[in-house]
Design a protein around this motif. Structure first.
Motif: not given
Length: 338
Positions: A159-163, A172-173, A181-182
């Motif tokens: 996910t964007i969060e893990s990366i 968020a950026k 989505e996050l």
């Protein structure tokens, strides 16, 4: 006949002119009901029970304003409300785009990065540069409008969060830049742009040719390059697995990168040799030594003398044969040293 007219007159006397006009207007203007028993009020379809073919009839009497208002406001006879999912809105201030830059004579990646206010890592990553010394004038580079690097997911579900956590950047950026989505799972093999992220130092040094130090610190000359060459013994085209660094017998040999000595000994091809294991899957081999000055299991640095130049094994003169392995695959040492 007169009796019929009198009956009708008394019946319609109870209906106001306004209501009659409403009925007339609804019947003609909307073409409601008829075969399907459905009419449209304020762009809404409403089922009317007891609707007869060819007329507007209702068991409850004429349609009144109150009834119309009830339908328009969504009474129990209206269609149920449909739940609509809230749309995801991304921050438009984080907009990523690219433009082409034509390399000029004398350009270096560092200077180009400074000119466009991005990092060297950004240009290296976006253009998949494997050796920063190989860029040539008149070639084109793709320049991103913000610093960051490309990342390709290794498995499903990242996910964007893990990366973002991996690279210690603003999640968020990262989400806004990629319009993802996050917490949405990303398929394996997908490439995203990670704003403000940097390459790990090993990769950066590999690409810039700063990872290894030359194992000969004294004067030397290259007597044979890495790759295909005519054999010095037979003249037949053969593959040379390293670089030959010619210099006088007895010249000190040093470890090219910190690591642990994993083997020392003698081989009919390489003569006296030493193998050192390093980080990131690297190993180095030093051959044709006149003497070995380290032992297996010893930890060495770039200032540790591990042997002396010689001409043992299959050699035509004093030199050091230097081979670099990356994950057990031979690579050109001259692309990795400074």
């Amino acid at each position: 006949m007169k009796k019929v007219l009198w009956t009708l007159k008394n019946k319609f006397r109870k209906v106001s002119l306004k209501s009659a006009l409403q009925c007339f207007s609804i019947t003609f203007g909307v073409c409601a009901l008829v075969l399907t028993g459905t009419v449209v009020f304020a762009n809404r379809a409403v089922s009317v029970e007891g609707a007869g073919q060819g007329g507007f009839e209702s068991p409850v009497g004429p349609v009144t304003e109150e009834m119309l208002d009830g339908i328009a406001e969504g009474s129990s006879e209206s269609e149920p409300e449909t739940e609509v999912a809230e749309a995801v809105v991304f921050d438009d201030s984080y907009h990523l785009s690219y433009f082409a830059y034509r390399i000029r004579p004398g350009d270096m990646i560092g200077k180009i990065a400074e000119k466009f206010d991005v990092t060297q890592d950004s240009i290296i990553s976006v253009n998949n540069v494997r050796n920063s010394r190989t860029i040539r004038p008149n070639e084109y580079l793709k320049i991103p409008t913000m610093p960051g690097i490309l990342y390709t997911t290794k498995k499903d579900g990242e996910t964007i969060e893990s990366i973002a956590e991996k690279y210690k950047v603003d999640a968020a950026k990262c989400s806004a830049v990629n319009h993802i989505e996050l917490s949405s799972g990303i398929a394996s093999g997908s490439t995203i742009f990670v704003p403000d992220a940097a390459l790990d130092w090993v990769t950066r040094q590999e690409i810039n040719g700063d990872l290894f130090r030359k194992p000969i610190h004294a004067r030397w000359y290259r007597s044979s390059r890495f790759g295909w060459r005519p054999s010095p013994f037979t003249g037949v085209r053969s593959y040379h697995s390293g670089v030959d660094m010619a210099c006088p017998t007895g010249t000190n040999i040093y470890a090219a990168l910190p690591g642990k000595v994993t083997a020392t000994g003698y081989n009919s091809t390489y003569g006296n040799y030493v193998i050192v294991a390093h980080h990131s899957g690297y190993k180095t081999l030093y051959g044709h030594m006149s003497a070995i000055t380290c032992v297996s299991g010893q930890y060495v640095t770039q200032d540790t003398r591990i042997g002396r130049v010689g001409s043992t094994g299959m050699s035509t003169g004093p030199h050091l044969h230097f081979t670099v392995f990356k994950n057990n695959k031979q690579v050109d040492p001259e692309k990795l040293w400074n």
